[in-house]
Design a protein around this motif. Structure first.
Motif, mmCIF file in Angstrom:
data_model
loop_
_atom_site.group_PDB
_atom_site.id
_atom_site.type_symbol
_atom_site.label_atom_id
_atom_site.label_comp_id
_atom_site.label_asym_id
_atom_site.label_seq_id
_atom_site.Cartn_x
_atom_site.Cartn_y
_atom_site.Cartn_z
ATOM 1 N N HIS A 163 16.094 5.601 98.510
ATOM 2 C CA HIS A 163 15.040 6.070 97.613
ATOM 3 C C HIS A 163 15.483 6.053 96.151
ATOM 4 O O HIS A 163 16.668 5.932 95.831
ATOM 5 C CB HIS A 163 14.622 7.487 98.009
ATOM 6 C CG HIS A 163 13.316 7.908 97.425
ATOM 7 N ND1 HIS A 163 12.124 7.317 97.761
ATOM 8 C CD2 HIS A 163 13.005 8.841 96.493
ATOM 9 C CE1 HIS A 163 11.145 7.865 97.087
ATOM 10 N NE2 HIS A 163 11.654 8.797 96.296
ATOM 11 N N VAL A 164 14.483 6.197 95.265
ATOM 12 C CA VAL A 164 14.722 6.256 93.827
ATOM 13 C C VAL A 164 15.610 7.467 93.503
ATOM 14 O O VAL A 164 15.390 8.556 94.050
ATOM 15 C CB VAL A 164 13.372 6.394 93.077
ATOM 16 C CG1 VAL A 164 13.587 6.422 91.567
ATOM 17 C CG2 VAL A 164 12.443 5.248 93.460
ATOM 18 N N PRO A 165 16.598 7.325 92.625
ATOM 19 C CA PRO A 165 17.443 8.466 92.269
ATOM 20 C C PRO A 165 16.642 9.605 91.639
ATOM 21 O O PRO A 165 15.594 9.379 91.032
ATOM 22 C CB PRO A 165 18.433 7.876 91.264
ATOM 23 C CG PRO A 165 18.421 6.415 91.504
ATOM 24 C CD PRO A 165 17.039 6.081 91.957
ATOM 25 N N ALA A 166 17.169 10.808 91.787
ATOM 26 C CA ALA A 166 16.568 11.966 91.125
ATOM 27 C C ALA A 166 17.032 12.013 89.666
ATOM 28 O O ALA A 166 18.006 11.354 89.275
ATOM 29 C CB ALA A 166 16.963 13.247 91.844
ATOM 30 N N VAL A 167 16.338 12.806 88.873
ATOM 31 C CA VAL A 167 16.681 13.014 87.462
ATOM 32 C C VAL A 167 16.899 14.507 87.259
ATOM 33 O O VAL A 167 16.203 15.325 87.856
ATOM 34 C CB VAL A 167 15.543 12.497 86.560
ATOM 35 C CG1 VAL A 167 15.764 12.916 85.120
ATOM 36 C CG2 VAL A 167 15.429 10.978 86.659
ATOM 37 N N TRP A 168 17.851 14.879 86.422
ATOM 38 C CA TRP A 168 18.125 16.293 86.195
ATOM 39 C C TRP A 168 18.379 16.542 84.702
ATOM 40 O O TRP A 168 18.714 15.645 83.944
ATOM 41 C CB TRP A 168 19.334 16.763 87.005
ATOM 42 C CG TRP A 168 20.600 16.009 86.685
ATOM 43 C CD1 TRP A 168 21.062 14.872 87.269
ATOM 44 C CD2 TRP A 168 21.560 16.348 85.665
ATOM 45 N NE1 TRP A 168 22.229 14.461 86.681
ATOM 46 C CE2 TRP A 168 22.562 15.341 85.708
ATOM 47 C CE3 TRP A 168 21.652 17.379 84.735
ATOM 48 C CZ2 TRP A 168 23.662 15.363 84.844
ATOM 49 C CZ3 TRP A 168 22.744 17.395 83.866
ATOM 50 C CH2 TRP A 168 23.736 16.409 83.941
ATOM 51 N N ALA A 169 18.176 17.788 84.318
ATOM 52 C CA ALA A 169 18.464 18.197 82.938
ATOM 53 C C ALA A 169 18.701 19.696 82.915
ATOM 54 O O ALA A 169 18.139 20.441 83.730
ATOM 55 C CB ALA A 169 17.298 17.838 82.016
ATOM 56 N N THR A 170 19.546 20.149 82.000
ATOM 57 C CA THR A 170 19.774 21.576 81.808
ATOM 58 C C THR A 170 19.121 22.009 80.499
ATOM 59 O O THR A 170 18.842 21.181 79.621
ATOM 60 C CB THR A 170 21.282 21.904 81.766
ATOM 61 O OG1 THR A 170 21.840 21.340 80.577
ATOM 62 C CG2 THR A 170 21.993 21.328 82.982
ATOM 63 N N VAL A 171 18.913 23.296 80.361
ATOM 64 C CA VAL A 171 18.283 23.790 79.131
ATOM 65 C C VAL A 171 19.208 23.647 77.930
ATOM 66 O O VAL A 171 18.770 23.772 76.781
ATOM 67 C CB VAL A 171 17.849 25.264 79.302
ATOM 68 C CG1 VAL A 171 16.774 25.380 80.368
ATOM 69 C CG2 VAL A 171 19.042 26.149 79.639
#
Length: 275
Positions: A163-171
């Motif tokens: 599947h397509v990779p996930a994306v993440w970010a922190t505040v």
């Protein structure tokens, strides 16, 4: 026959023809409306009415149908509780976007839920679900990402099946694309095995799961789409999950992709041991 009578007869024939065409058009519109209503009802039944939450974890999701054909497809998102208080989330994409794809999508979701209820290791969940789908002799396959989150330890386990990779970010402004090792799509290879990635959610931020309809288009490479989504998530990392989901879906509108699209957002508060 006088010219006046000829004109009246012609007018009557024209009105009769118009009435008949209007009736046919009305019939066609009613049939199309019924098909759309049926497709929308089926799609609603295939997607969860609500998503689970936990202390420090908020969730949201969006689905957009394909831009042609019936408003139904093989993309899905899901979330459900597990024994001992853990939570599972999945997102995936079945080959095609028609009624057959939607039916197979329902089978994939059921298989994942059934196996996850008795198997703890998410790698084994995908392996067994893959075997179940292969036993059905279906001609379709599905890509999928499965997450298992333990609110007590804040440990998140992720497994990916083509599947397509996930994306993440922190505040705090950090962000990235979670391109960890994956495995074969479900329903393709008997005995397929999958790798798991574990991380502890110690910093406040968001994780976004999506399908390729969000990030890929005819002249829009998936790498470009993923980077664009990553920047969107970074800019909205401290927003509400539903706002993040809406912002990500705007990327899908710019790709020119005709496929359906799904987004699942998990926003987590800071706290707990370091990751």
């Amino acid at each position: 026959m006088s010219p006046r009578r000829v004109a009246r007869a012609a007018s009557a024939d024209l009105l009769s023809t118009l009435d008949r065409l209007t009736a046919q058009a009305r019939e066609g519109a009613q049939l199309h409306h019924a098909r759309v209503e049926l497709a929308e009802a089926l799609q609603r039944a295939m997607l969860p009415a609500t998503l689970p939450v936990a202390p420090g974890l908020r969730t949201a999701a969006r689905y957009a149908p394909a831009r042609h054909g019936l408003d139904i497809g093989g993309d899905w998102y899901d979330g459900f509780g597990l024994p001992q208080g853990a939570l599972a989330f999945s997102i995936g994409d079945v080959q095609g976007h028609d009624v057959d794809a939607a039916a197979f999508m329902g089978q994939v979701r059921i298989a994942l839920r059934a196996v996850a209820a008795v198997v703890v290791d998410p790698r084994e969940v995908l392996s067994r679900a893959n075997d179940v789908l292969l036993s059905m002799d279906a001609d379709l396959f599905a890509t999928c990402t499965l997450l298992r989150f333990d609110p007590a330890t804040r440990v998140l386990e992720s497994v990916r099946a083509g599947h397509v990779p996930a994306v993440w970010a922190t505040v705090d402004g950090d962000y990235g694309i979670a391109e960890h090792e994956g495995g074969m799509p479900l329903g393709v290879q008997p005995g397929a095995r999958y790798a798991v990635t574990r991380r502890r959610l110690a910093e406040a931020g968001s994780i976004v799961l999506l399908t390729d309809g969000v990030v890929e288009g005819p002249s829009f490479p998936i790498e470009v789409g993923l980077e664009r989504v990553a920047r969107v998530v970074r800019e909205a990392a401290d927003a509400e999950p539903d706002e993040i989901a809406a912002a990500v879906m705007k990327v899908a509108d710019s790709t020119g992709h005709a496929d359906d699209a799904a987004v699942l957002v998990l926003s987590h508060d800071g706290g707990g041991p370091p990751g």
